[in-house]
Write a protein that holds these residues in place. Structure first.
Motif, PDB file in Angstrom:
ATOM      1  N   LEU A  62       0.907  -1.386  -0.020  1.00  0.00           N
ATOM      2  CA  LEU A  62       0.109   0.036  -0.062  1.00  0.00           C
ATOM      3  C   LEU A  62       1.007   1.203   0.054  1.00  0.00           C
ATOM      4  CD1 LEU A  62      -2.625  -1.089   2.773  1.00  0.00           C
ATOM      5  CD2 LEU A  62      -2.839  -1.250   0.245  1.00  0.00           C
ATOM      6  N   THR A  63       0.346   2.367  -0.561  1.00  0.00           N
ATOM      7  CA  THR A  63       0.797   3.361  -0.679  1.00  0.00           C
ATOM      8  C   THR A  63       1.160   4.149   0.831  1.00  0.00           C
ATOM      9  OG1 THR A  63      -0.917   4.934  -0.941  1.00  0.00           O
ATOM     10  CG2 THR A  63       0.410   4.332  -2.963  1.00  0.00           C
ATOM     11  N   LYS A  64       1.948   4.977   1.304  1.00  0.00           N
ATOM     12  CA  LYS A  64       2.121   5.666   2.520  1.00  0.00           C
ATOM     13  C   LYS A  64       0.777   6.239   2.795  1.00  0.00           C
ATOM     14  CE  LYS A  64       7.181   5.783   2.634  1.00  0.00           C
ATOM     15  NZ  LYS A  64       8.278   6.720   3.038  1.00  0.00           N
ATOM     16  N   ALA A  65       0.045   7.140   1.695  1.00  0.00           N
ATOM     17  CA  ALA A  65      -1.211   7.872   1.900  1.00  0.00           C
ATOM     18  C   ALA A  65      -1.996   6.794   2.260  1.00  0.00           C
ATOM     19  CB  ALA A  65      -1.369   8.448   0.512  1.00  0.00           C
ATOM     20  N   THR A  66      -2.238   5.744   1.730  1.00  0.00           N
ATOM     21  CA  THR A  66      -3.497   4.741   2.113  1.00  0.00           C
ATOM     22  C   THR A  66      -3.199   4.267   3.504  1.00  0.00           C
ATOM     23  OG1 THR A  66      -3.759   4.097  -0.218  1.00  0.00           O
ATOM     24  CG2 THR A  66      -4.499   2.669   1.509  1.00  0.00           C
ATOM     25  N   ASP A  67      -1.749   3.869   3.851  1.00  0.00           N
ATOM     26  CA  ASP A  67      -1.630   3.349   5.206  1.00  0.00           C
ATOM     27  C   ASP A  67      -2.097   4.543   6.284  1.00  0.00           C
ATOM     28  OD1 ASP A  67      -0.346   2.233   7.387  1.00  0.00           O
ATOM     29  OD2 ASP A  67       1.300   3.447   7.163  1.00  0.00           O
ATOM     30  N   LEU A  68      -1.835   5.903   6.050  1.00  0.00           N
ATOM     31  CA  LEU A  68      -1.935   7.095   6.721  1.00  0.00           C
ATOM     32  C   LEU A  68      -3.450   7.067   7.001  1.00  0.00           C
ATOM     33  CD1 LEU A  68      -1.141   9.075   8.852  1.00  0.00           C
ATOM     34  CD2 LEU A  68      -0.651  10.485   6.632  1.00  0.00           C
ATOM     35  N   ALA A  69      -4.400   7.104   5.757  1.00  0.00           N
ATOM     36  CA  ALA A  69      -5.582   7.321   5.645  1.00  0.00           C
ATOM     37  C   ALA A  69      -6.350   6.059   6.534  1.00  0.00           C
ATOM     38  CB  ALA A  69      -6.071   7.169   4.257  1.00  0.00           C
ATOM     39  N   LEU A  70      -5.927   4.973   6.469  1.00  0.00           N
ATOM     40  CA  LEU A  70      -6.418   3.995   7.298  1.00  0.00           C
ATOM     41  C   LEU A  70      -6.172   4.134   8.854  1.00  0.00           C
ATOM     42  CD1 LEU A  70      -5.606   0.898   5.302  1.00  0.00           C
ATOM     43  CD2 LEU A  70      -7.593   1.788   5.636  1.00  0.00           C
ATOM     44  N   HIS A 115       1.146  16.250   5.411  1.00  0.00           N
ATOM     45  CA  HIS A 115       0.707  15.085   4.870  1.00  0.00           C
ATOM     46  C   HIS A 115      -0.726  14.385   5.200  1.00  0.00           C
ATOM     47  CE1 HIS A 115       5.356  13.718   4.104  1.00  0.00           C
ATOM     48  NE2 HIS A 115       5.092  14.835   3.688  1.00  0.00           N
ATOM     49  N   LEU A 116      -0.909  14.558   6.744  1.00  0.00           N
ATOM     50  CA  LEU A 116      -2.227  14.291   7.020  1.00  0.00           C
ATOM     51  C   LEU A 116      -3.232  14.957   6.437  1.00  0.00           C
ATOM     52  CD1 LEU A 116      -2.992  12.599  10.040  1.00  0.00           C
ATOM     53  CD2 LEU A 116      -4.303  14.464  10.138  1.00  0.00           C
ATOM     54  N   ALA A 117      -3.075  16.214   6.399  1.00  0.00           N
ATOM     55  CA  ALA A 117      -4.197  17.337   5.821  1.00  0.00           C
ATOM     56  C   ALA A 117      -4.542  16.938   4.621  1.00  0.00           C
ATOM     57  CB  ALA A 117      -3.593  18.732   5.988  1.00  0.00           C
ATOM     58  N   LYS A 118      -3.333  16.389   3.636  1.00  0.00           N
ATOM     59  CA  LYS A 118      -3.938  16.141   2.589  1.00  0.00           C
ATOM     60  C   LYS A 118      -4.678  14.583   2.476  1.00  0.00           C
ATOM     61  CE  LYS A 118       0.064  17.912   0.380  1.00  0.00           C
ATOM     62  NZ  LYS A 118       1.538  17.788  -0.553  1.00  0.00           N
ATOM     63  N   VAL A 119      -4.253  13.797   3.217  1.00  0.00           N
ATOM     64  CA  VAL A 119      -5.171  12.460   3.410  1.00  0.00           C
ATOM     65  C   VAL A 119      -6.527  12.699   3.952  1.00  0.00           C
ATOM     66  CG1 VAL A 119      -5.052  10.420   4.759  1.00  0.00           C
ATOM     67  CG2 VAL A 119      -3.043  11.088   3.482  1.00  0.00           C
ATOM     68  N   VAL A 120      -6.738  13.746   5.016  1.00  0.00           N
ATOM     69  CA  VAL A 120      -7.885  13.787   5.393  1.00  0.00           C
ATOM     70  C   VAL A 120      -8.693  14.543   4.257  1.00  0.00           C
ATOM     71  CG1 VAL A 120      -9.125  15.360   6.898  1.00  0.00           C
ATOM     72  CG2 VAL A 120      -7.487  14.171   7.607  1.00  0.00           C
ATOM     73  N   ARG A 136     -13.104  -1.505   0.358  1.00  0.00           N
ATOM     74  CA  ARG A 136     -13.880  -0.602  -0.452  1.00  0.00           C
ATOM     75  C   ARG A 136     -13.041   0.681  -0.268  1.00  0.00           C
ATOM     76  NH1 ARG A 136     -17.425   3.245   1.610  1.00  0.00           N
ATOM     77  NH2 ARG A 136     -16.714   5.162   0.321  1.00  0.00           N
ATOM     78  N   LEU A 137     -12.466   0.991   1.121  1.00  0.00           N
ATOM     79  CA  LEU A 137     -11.392   2.172   1.151  1.00  0.00           C
ATOM     80  C   LEU A 137     -10.217   1.657   0.657  1.00  0.00           C
ATOM     81  CD1 LEU A 137     -11.994   2.708   5.025  1.00  0.00           C
ATOM     82  CD2 LEU A 137     -12.689   4.221   3.182  1.00  0.00           C
ATOM     83  N   VAL A 138      -9.609   0.956   0.524  1.00  0.00           N
ATOM     84  CA  VAL A 138      -8.454   0.631   0.198  1.00  0.00           C
ATOM     85  C   VAL A 138      -8.328   0.669  -1.501  1.00  0.00           C
ATOM     86  CG1 VAL A 138      -6.347  -1.106  -0.165  1.00  0.00           C
ATOM     87  CG2 VAL A 138      -7.485  -0.678   1.923  1.00  0.00           C
ATOM     88  N   ARG A 139      -9.359   0.141  -2.044  1.00  0.00           N
ATOM     89  CA  ARG A 139      -9.599   0.343  -3.418  1.00  0.00           C
ATOM     90  C   ARG A 139      -9.618   1.678  -3.975  1.00  0.00           C
ATOM     91  NH1 ARG A 139     -13.170  -4.094  -2.564  1.00  0.00           N
ATOM     92  NH2 ARG A 139     -12.415  -5.839  -3.937  1.00  0.00           N
ATOM     93  N   GLU A 140     -10.467   2.457  -3.418  1.00  0.00           N
ATOM     94  CA  GLU A 140     -10.801   3.825  -3.619  1.00  0.00           C
ATOM     95  C   GLU A 140      -9.607   4.611  -3.458  1.00  0.00           C
ATOM     96  OE1 GLU A 140     -14.464   5.737  -2.570  1.00  0.00           O
ATOM     97  OE2 GLU A 140     -15.411   3.760  -2.698  1.00  0.00           O
ATOM     98  N   LEU A 141      -8.808   4.468  -2.264  1.00  0.00           N
ATOM     99  CA  LEU A 141      -7.546   5.075  -1.919  1.00  0.00           C
ATOM    100  C   LEU A 141      -6.303   4.590  -2.915  1.00  0.00           C
ATOM    101  CD1 LEU A 141      -7.693   4.921   1.789  1.00  0.00           C
ATOM    102  CD2 LEU A 141      -7.904   7.050   0.449  1.00  0.00           C
ATOM    103  N   GLU A 142      -6.134   3.652  -3.364  1.00  0.00           N
ATOM    104  CA  GLU A 142      -5.127   3.219  -4.347  1.00  0.00           C
ATOM    105  C   GLU A 142      -5.438   3.334  -5.634  1.00  0.00           C
ATOM    106  OE1 GLU A 142      -2.053   1.457  -3.605  1.00  0.00           O
ATOM    107  OE2 GLU A 142      -2.427   2.339  -1.607  1.00  0.00           O
TER     108      GLU A 142
END
Length: 147
Positions: free
Chosen positions: A3-11, A40-45, A77-83
């Motif tokens: 997973l990307t770092k962004a997906t990891d952080l989003a989870l 980084h977190l603000a972009k994920v949010v 579903r979240l991982v599919r959409e984030l990735e």
């Protein structure tokens, strides 16, 4: 699959929000708890908000909280959409693979990727924040664990 770092952080963000639900938190507070840069977190949010998983409110009593859709979303579903719809391997890049016309690996990897997502379809946020994870997340947020 990685997973990307962004997906990891989003989870991690949605897990944190699920653990304290229904109380809101702030992006700055979660960034501190997760020890990640606020930018980084603000972009994920922002991405989670566009996906309808998180809502943000400004002002006193505001902050981040899960939406109803976010509370019930499967992790798959979240991982599919984030990735996004990325291939596991790059076959058509700057130097296309010479085997791409007759390759069986690409379809095997796509099936494996879908099996990965399908296994996550059965997992909910509630599953992720069940004990022992939930109490740890509450401890990070400075809230006492319940129970």
């Amino acid at each position: 699959m990685r997973l990307t770092k962004a997906t990891d952080l989003a989870l991690r963000v949605v897990m944190s929000l699920a653990a304290i639900d229904p109380e809101p938190s702030t992006a700055r507070r979660i960034a501190e708890e997760m020890r990640v840069p606020y930018n980084h977190l603000a972009k994920v949010v922002a991405r989670l908000q566009r996906l309808g998983v998180v809502e943000t409110r400004r002002g006193r009593g505001g902050g981040l909280s899960l939406t109803d859709a976010g509370r019930t979303a499967s992790v798959g579903r979240l991982v599919r959409e984030l990735e996004g719809a990325r291939d596991v391997v790059e076959c058509e890049g700057d130097v296309p693979c010479p085997l791409r016309q007759a390759c069986r690996l690409r379809s095997a990897l796509r099936r494996a990727q879908e099996a990965f997502f399908a296994s996550l379809d059965e997992v909910t946020l509630a599953d992720l924040v069940a004990s022992p994870t939930g109490p740890v997340l509450l401890g990070l947020s400075g809230r006492p664990p319940s129970g």
